[in-house]
Enzyme design. Sequence first.
Site, mmCIF file in Angstrom:
data_model
loop_
_atom_site.group_PDB
_atom_site.id
_atom_site.type_symbol
_atom_site.label_atom_id
_atom_site.label_comp_id
_atom_site.label_asym_id
_atom_site.label_seq_id
_atom_site.Cartn_x
_atom_site.Cartn_y
_atom_site.Cartn_z
ATOM 1 N N GLN A 55 -9.759 -4.956 1.773
ATOM 2 C CA GLN A 55 -8.244 -5.095 1.576
ATOM 3 C C GLN A 55 -8.001 -6.639 1.875
ATOM 4 O OE1 GLN A 55 -6.207 -3.061 -0.176
ATOM 5 N NE2 GLN A 55 -8.251 -2.478 -0.699
ATOM 6 N N HIS B 133 -7.571 -9.324 -0.238
ATOM 7 C CA HIS B 133 -7.106 -9.364 -1.620
ATOM 8 C C HIS B 133 -5.830 -10.834 -1.392
ATOM 9 C CE1 HIS B 133 -6.769 -6.001 -4.252
ATOM 10 N NE2 HIS B 133 -7.429 -5.290 -3.477
ATOM 11 N N GLU C 220 -0.778 2.558 1.913
ATOM 12 C CA GLU C 220 -0.928 2.395 0.441
ATOM 13 C C GLU C 220 -2.367 3.126 0.453
ATOM 14 O OE1 GLU C 220 -1.947 -0.811 -2.901
ATOM 15 O OE2 GLU C 220 -2.130 -1.400 -0.735
ATOM 16 N N HIS C 221 -3.439 2.781 1.064
ATOM 17 C CA HIS C 221 -4.768 3.283 0.797
ATOM 18 C C HIS C 221 -4.987 3.928 2.488
ATOM 19 C CE1 HIS C 221 -4.985 -0.069 -1.523
ATOM 20 N NE2 HIS C 221 -5.256 0.670 -2.739
ATOM 21 N N ASP D 89 -10.202 2.168 -6.250
ATOM 22 C CA ASP D 89 -9.869 0.576 -6.919
ATOM 23 C C ASP D 89 -10.396 0.425 -8.332
ATOM 24 O OD1 ASP D 89 -8.031 -0.493 -5.179
ATOM 25 O OD2 ASP D 89 -9.403 -1.759 -4.172
ATOM 26 N N HIS E 24 36.878 20.954 -18.795
ATOM 27 C CA HIS E 24 35.791 21.505 -18.591
ATOM 28 C C HIS E 24 36.066 23.143 -18.775
ATOM 29 C CE1 HIS E 24 34.417 17.753 -16.950
ATOM 30 N NE2 HIS E 24 32.929 18.389 -16.706
#
Length: 428
Positions: free
Chosen positions: A255, A258, A322-323, A356, A415
């Site tokens: 990660q 990235h 996230e992970h 991934d 109504h």
Amino acid sequence: MKIYKNPDRSTWGELLQRPAMRMEEIEKQVAPILKTVATDGDSALRAFSRQFDGAEVDSIIVSEKEFEDAIQLVDSELKASIDIAIQNITTFHASQKTETLQVETMDGINCWRKSVPIQKVGLYIPGGSAPLFSTVIMIGAPAIIAGCEEVCLCTPPNKEGNIHPAILYTAYKIGIKNVFKVGGAQAIAAMTFGTETIPAVSKIFGPGNQYVTAAKQLATKEGVAIDMPAGPSEVLVWADETAQPEFIAADLLSQAEHGPDSQVILVSSSQEVIDNTMVEVENQLKKLPRQEIAAKALSHSRSFLIEDPKTALDLVNEYAAEHLILSLDNADDICNKIINAGSVFVGHLTPESAGDYASGTNHTLPTYGYAKNYSGVSLDSYYRKITFQKINETGLSALGPHVERMAEAEELQAHKNAVTVRLNSLKK
């Protein structure tokens, strides 16, 4: 990675902060791009391609010949791997289809709900230093499975004005024919407003840098939906004394590479595991082509020694990664206690990289703590849920007086009257 030993809960908020995103400043830079594309269309896209990508683009849309050439350029072994990934991701997402839900809430009143695909969706695939053809599968396959009528894909060209062959091969295999050579905020603008070549869409999917993220957020102000708010990629590894430091280090670095603003977190009950992991990180980092990027990410990443399992669980859920990798001997038990995470990887032999690329789950996930209130992309992301109801005489006779009474209590006479006139007609 700085190590914190059993930090007091009062410090968690500060210690678990992500790298800051200055979105307001970036939105100011991006807003003029959206305005220019909305006004000038394709000519603006070509101008921005020259400015930002250094590319001269004659035809914005990818031709059939470009698809054919790309297919020939992709290595046969890579094709086979992409095909396996498409198969697994298609299998998992196709299983998410649901039947129309139909219920008779009371005698004479039938309610039902069905899933209707979004007609027009736009997919954004980053190019740059790492052409993410895997993301084509993740956000493209569900769109096709859901039955979206129009699926368009934007991705930046290289300096020669071409798209990476693996991106085109993957789009072709999934069944996406409308691929456009445009990237960055200008691509989001094109899918928001439409140009002579690129259609306007109802929802935009896909990751990108901070400029793309800002453009997507601005698109929501124009009535276009997006998959989710996004930030830099992140992973949290929760490891006990049975974990292998070599595996942990590899997961953290996967990660960190990235981007320089990515963040990786290690939580462990073992000081020995943390120490050995740090040694492994240093050793593996030296061998990475993207080591400079990964090193910057590591500079604002952290390790936590937390000896109490309950406290560790609370911290993991508070971070909302996230992970999340559970490198624990009792991972199967713990995974049922995870309430905040984008995607969870259970056990020592489950690397985040599998998710991934090819295991079947989606890698388009909430970051920056949004896993507390957002889900990752799934088949549902490409549907709208429409509810229906049908009431017969028996149902209206039974329910009508209750609706009249409630509408009157809220002082909404029209109504009430919509029910009253119908009840009166039944008495005739």
